[in-house]
Enzyme design. Sequence first.
Site, PDB file in Angstrom:
ATOM      1  N   GLY A 221       0.807  -1.379   0.063  1.00 30.42           N
ATOM      2  CA  GLY A 221      -0.053   0.060  -0.104  1.00 30.42           C
ATOM      3  C   GLY A 221       0.842   1.219   0.103  1.00 30.42           C
ATOM      4  O   GLY A 221       1.930   1.113   0.551  1.00 30.42           O
ATOM      5  N   ALA A 222       0.271   2.332  -0.602  1.00 33.12           N
ATOM      6  CA  ALA A 222       1.109   3.716  -0.682  1.00 33.12           C
ATOM      7  C   ALA A 222       0.207   4.650  -0.280  1.00 33.12           C
ATOM      8  O   ALA A 222      -1.093   4.678  -0.947  1.00 33.12           O
ATOM      9  CB  ALA A 222       1.908   3.783  -2.009  1.00 33.12           C
ATOM     10  N   ALA A 223       0.484   5.626   0.437  1.00 37.44           N
ATOM     11  CA  ALA A 223      -0.243   6.800   0.839  1.00 37.44           C
ATOM     12  C   ALA A 223       0.658   8.194   0.396  1.00 37.44           C
ATOM     13  O   ALA A 223       1.814   8.079  -0.366  1.00 37.44           O
ATOM     14  CB  ALA A 223      -0.303   6.866   2.031  1.00 37.44           C
ATOM     15  N   SER A 224       0.279   9.365   0.482  1.00 35.35           N
ATOM     16  CA  SER A 224       0.815  10.477   0.271  1.00 35.35           C
ATOM     17  C   SER A 224       2.107  10.694   0.830  1.00 35.35           C
ATOM     18  O   SER A 224       3.093  11.141   0.249  1.00 35.35           O
ATOM     19  CB  SER A 224      -0.208  11.545   0.363  1.00 35.35           C
ATOM     20  OG  SER A 224      -0.531  11.748   1.711  1.00 35.35           O
ATOM     21  N   ASP A 376      -7.886  11.387  10.770  1.00 35.34           N
ATOM     22  CA  ASP A 376      -7.902  11.238   9.363  1.00 35.34           C
ATOM     23  C   ASP A 376      -8.463   9.833   9.027  1.00 35.34           C
ATOM     24  O   ASP A 376      -8.042   8.998   8.251  1.00 35.34           O
ATOM     25  CB  ASP A 376      -6.495  11.198   8.758  1.00 35.34           C
ATOM     26  CG  ASP A 376      -6.096  11.119   7.331  1.00 35.34           C
ATOM     27  OD1 ASP A 376      -7.503  11.608   6.944  1.00 35.34           O
ATOM     28  OD2 ASP A 376      -5.125  11.032   6.838  1.00 35.34           O
TER      29      ASP A 376
END
Length: 597
Positions: A221-224, A376
């Site tokens: 997984g990748a986030a900002s 968040d």
Amino acid sequence: MRPPASPWSTISRITSQVQTSRPWICQQCIRSHQASKTRHSNFSTNQHTYSQAGKRAWRERIRIERLTIPPQHRKVAITAAILFILGSGGLAFSERVRYIYIAAERSGRVGVTLAVNVYEYIKTLKKSEDPNYQTLLSACHKRCAERTLEAMEKNGSIFIKLGQHLSSLNYLLPSEWCDTFIPLQDKCPVSPFDSVDAMVKADTGKSLDEYFESFERRPIGAASLAQVHIAKTRDTGQKVAVKVQHPSLDEWSRLDLALTRLTFRTLKRFFPEYDLTWLSDEMETSLPKELDFREEARNATRMKQYFSHIPSSPLVIPSVLWSQRRILVMEFITGHRPDDLPFLDSHGIDRDEVSAALARIFNEMIFGSGAPLHCDPHGGNLAIRVNDSKRKPRNFDIILYDHGLYRDIPLQLRRNYAHLWLAMLDTDEAGMRKYAYEVGGIGDAEFPIFASAITGRDYNVVTSSNVAARKDKKAEKEAISSALNEGDLLGQLVHLLAKVPRIILLILKTNDLTRSLDENLQTREGPMRSFMILARYAARTVFQEQVEGIRGSFVWPGNFVRYVGAVAAYARVVVRLGVYEYYLSARRRLGLRAEVL
């Protein structure tokens, strides 16, 4: 003494020689060849022969005489070649030059996008008398949003984070902007493994191979701000999730924050009625904390400890093994997104129960005494997993990730916020106005728009009927959108949000995200049950405040009366909500849908 020859004259003399019909021969080679004739060493003669043959072959290969550059352009060509070599070498080997170039590119991209958008809005706003003004304004919103999206995607870094936040501000921004930014929720950068490994070694002195027996190079997984890899520890062989920050953030975060601040200040200068500088102020406060994973580790541990005292809660938080500033190693726990409806249905997980569990978890964070608030809670930070050890309808766990953005709500603010919600659920307008002022300094003129922002409802609905009920979802949303596009209502909202405490903005953000989660679950009961759960927590908070306000022993008549009054008020709310929940449950069993959000 004769002055030294100019380099250009030397170059001209050489090039004029190579253009003659006779091939040029090195004078030293001629003298060496003549000397070799007087010696009788076969070895020396053979060596010179090989040298001569090699030079002839070299001249045949390059054939300098075939150059086609006109004589009058040779100086320019040679100068350009030298500058190109020096420039290329600088870009290749000078980190400073590379940084300046990329920084100028990033800054220019933001500056050009900002300038064009400002120009388009000024031009469009001048056409307010046009009969098709709303259509022109909507088209302008769309063009500017798409242009901004392109710049954000190219710059990456914290601009992705900013775009994700803007996409959730549907109570503030036109729908064209929010809808355009939705792809940023799932479009996050992925850093190469080599750069991640180099970052870890720079921060800790050890490579990933020294820490882990195995480490999957491709992130799950990748986030900002970061990405997550699966690994196994060397000492225990435990399967873990390793969260690593994008290495480029350290290099560009300060510049990007400055660009964000410049953007919103520029917008304020041209459109003073739309002051969005509070967005950049909030980013400057929260981002350094989010970029320090040691802070996230402390937040996760604290939240885990808080909910450990509520055994009935299905919340699961992965344990933290260890952390550094840009690396976090956690227990590996996985599940499915809460909006993965086929997964929920195929495993017999009741969507309404998931919605209710989410409402209890986040209302506990908002109203629970001493509870931290996770600010968040979007779909990517939550997961649902099957738990067969629990009896239906609660045969699931809710996993909460990403604990970087936390806030603590002051006790008195919690209590005033609880009073505000109880007044809203009772449609007590006087009470609403009183506690709106206590919560955020909201005056009577600003109250209608604040009530809409905090509930996500049309103000006329908030003050005339049950705020939890919604007869026509589409019509009400269109009414809100139309109101924002007309007059200066949007300007009033922006001014309002600029003056309220920052913690209120984060509570509003949490409310919006949890409402969005509830919508995506497409429950049978709609928002009704979630509002009832919120009211129950608000009533509990007010009851605790009233009990704590009693000074002295309860056996004193005055204290006893006050205590009985507090218990009666709390019981009245709880009984009323309990009856309504049974009513909703009966409708669900009969296959009837409740009024939906």
